[in-house]
Design a protein around this motif. Sequence first.
Motif, PDB file in Angstrom:
ATOM      1  N   ASP A   1      69.521  77.015   4.467  1.00  0.00           N
ATOM      2  CA  ASP A   1      68.634  76.460   3.456  1.00  0.00           C
ATOM      3  C   ASP A   1      68.394  77.544   2.404  1.00  0.00           C
ATOM      4  O   ASP A   1      68.450  78.744   2.718  1.00  0.00           O
ATOM      5  CB  ASP A   1      67.313  76.025   4.083  1.00  0.00           C
TER       6      ASP A   1
ATOM      7  N   TYR B   1      60.323  74.644  -5.797  1.00  0.00           N
ATOM      8  CA  TYR B   1      60.322  76.084  -6.078  1.00  0.00           C
ATOM      9  C   TYR B   1      60.016  76.895  -4.813  1.00  0.00           C
ATOM     10  O   TYR B   1      60.669  77.914  -4.554  1.00  0.00           O
ATOM     11  CB  TYR B   1      59.277  76.393  -7.155  1.00  0.00           C
ATOM     12  N   LYS B   2      59.089  76.426  -4.005  1.00  0.00           N
ATOM     13  CA  LYS B   2      58.685  77.168  -2.798  1.00  0.00           C
ATOM     14  C   LYS B   2      59.792  77.216  -1.760  1.00  0.00           C
ATOM     15  O   LYS B   2      59.740  78.029  -0.818  1.00  0.00           O
ATOM     16  CB  LYS B   2      57.430  76.540  -2.191  1.00  0.00           C
ATOM     17  N   ASP B   3      60.793  76.348  -1.898  1.00  0.00           N
ATOM     18  CA  ASP B   3      61.892  76.286  -0.931  1.00  0.00           C
ATOM     19  C   ASP B   3      63.108  77.106  -1.368  1.00  0.00           C
ATOM     20  O   ASP B   3      64.187  76.970  -0.786  1.00  0.00           O
ATOM     21  CB  ASP B   3      62.313  74.830  -0.709  1.00  0.00           C
ATOM     22  N   ILE B   4      62.930  77.923  -2.404  1.00  0.00           N
ATOM     23  CA  ILE B   4      64.022  78.758  -2.913  1.00  0.00           C
ATOM     24  C   ILE B   4      63.694  80.223  -2.645  1.00  0.00           C
ATOM     25  O   ILE B   4      62.582  80.674  -2.921  1.00  0.00           O
ATOM     26  CB  ILE B   4      64.225  78.541  -4.429  1.00  0.00           C
ATOM     27  N   SER B   5      64.646  80.958  -2.119  1.00  0.00           N
ATOM     28  CA  SER B   5      64.433  82.382  -1.838  1.00  0.00           C
ATOM     29  C   SER B   5      64.053  83.129  -3.113  1.00  0.00           C
ATOM     30  O   SER B   5      64.659  82.903  -4.169  1.00  0.00           O
ATOM     31  CB  SER B   5      65.716  82.991  -1.256  1.00  0.00           C
TER      32      SER B   5
ATOM     33  N   THR C   1      63.204  75.885 -11.493  1.00  0.00           N
ATOM     34  CA  THR C   1      63.575  74.981 -10.402  1.00  0.00           C
ATOM     35  C   THR C   1      64.489  73.873 -10.913  1.00  0.00           C
ATOM     36  O   THR C   1      65.482  73.520 -10.262  1.00  0.00           O
ATOM     37  CB  THR C   1      62.319  74.370  -9.751  1.00  0.00           C
TER      38      THR C   1
ATOM     39  N   ASP D   1      65.886  78.869   1.055  1.00  0.00           N
ATOM     40  CA  ASP D   1      64.809  79.849   1.251  1.00  0.00           C
ATOM     41  C   ASP D   1      65.188  80.926   2.273  1.00  0.00           C
ATOM     42  O   ASP D   1      64.442  81.887   2.475  1.00  0.00           O
ATOM     43  CB  ASP D   1      63.509  79.162   1.672  1.00  0.00           C
ATOM     44  N   ARG D   2      66.355  80.780   2.912  1.00  0.00           N
ATOM     45  CA  ARG D   2      66.809  81.736   3.923  1.00  0.00           C
ATOM     46  C   ARG D   2      67.889  82.681   3.405  1.00  0.00           C
ATOM     47  O   ARG D   2      68.394  83.523   4.157  1.00  0.00           O
ATOM     48  CB  ARG D   2      67.357  80.977   5.148  1.00  0.00           C
TER      49      ARG D   2
ATOM     50  N   ARG E   1      70.348  74.116  -3.357  1.00  0.00           N
ATOM     51  CA  ARG E   1      70.236  73.680  -1.970  1.00  0.00           C
ATOM     52  C   ARG E   1      71.611  73.411  -1.384  1.00  0.00           C
ATOM     53  O   ARG E   1      71.950  73.889  -0.294  1.00  0.00           O
ATOM     54  CB  ARG E   1      69.340  72.447  -1.894  1.00  0.00           C
TER      55      ARG E   1
END
Length: 350
Positions: A199, A81-85, A173, A201-202, A189
């Motif tokens: 990625d 979850y923390k790696d998703i914008s 997620t 989160d970007r 992803r």
Amino acid sequence: MNQKAKKPIVKRAVKILWTIFFAGIGIVALIIILASVGALGNMPSIEELENPSASQASQVFADDGSIMGKYYLQDRVNVNYKDISPYVIQALVATEDERYYKHSGIDAKSLLRAVSSFGGEGGASTITMQTAKNLFTENWGTKNVFLRLLQKVKESIIAVRLERNFTKEEIITLYLNTVEFGDNVYGIRNAARTFFQKDPDRLSISEAAVLIGMLKASTSYNPRLYPQRALNRRNTVINQMVRSNYISASEADQIKATSIVLNYSKQDETTGLAPYFRMVLGEELKKWCKDHKKSDGSNYNLYKDGLKIYTTINPRMQLYAEDAVGQQLSYMQKVLNRQDNVRKGTVWNG
């Protein structure tokens, strides 16, 4: 007909209506109970709910940690979850399930709206129900009305169970890791990397809106295939984000005035670094999978189990080697073409 004669008829009609009403409730309750215990088809156990699985691509890494290629049936790699914008999360909730954080798997308001309009004003599937469909149910594309209704009942039951076992962040997620984005790309992803070379989160607001817009129809709103449709759909998602107070109207106007800028590149078994090496490696890994078992006793699957394969291939040296081979082959072809029997076509004569 006098009033006294009418009263028994009215009473009988009311009694019949109430009988039909309660019989309908009883039938629905019976279907739900039978579906819950698995009498109408397999239902996931508590263990399966707590450890959901979906096919994941296996990745081959060079010695510097870069990805050389993949082996897969469905091109999917999970993220946390923390790696998703946050823009992706906001766009998804605003577009697909605006009361996501308020319901417990089933949105009663959307359900009533869908039933009363016979689906004309949108469906009733919540993000949790769609996650249940992606992970645990089959034949979801059937046109058989009875099977589709049964499918919805099972989705609803699983959705409620998911809500009891996972947090809202974990469910969203799971959904974003399993949903299809077109071009045989699964999960946020791989979608972010395939369409924008980023990625997840970007991702910007616009990029997040493009990807979430594809979820309605991954082919019809694919920006690579239908850029204008994708643009219109992106703008619809942006409007939904304004409606849900995630972004301001002025910010939305600025985004909608821009075009979609893709940076498309899809990596598979035939593209990327050292394709012939990876072809041989794949055959060796299939043998390895036959001889090695997972904790549940089943054999590993190269195309489904998300294996991470680390090699000693140096990307820079590999590129030098491939370039050298390419130049030498080109030179040898020119030498061959200068031979008299090749130019005249007599090389094959006896």
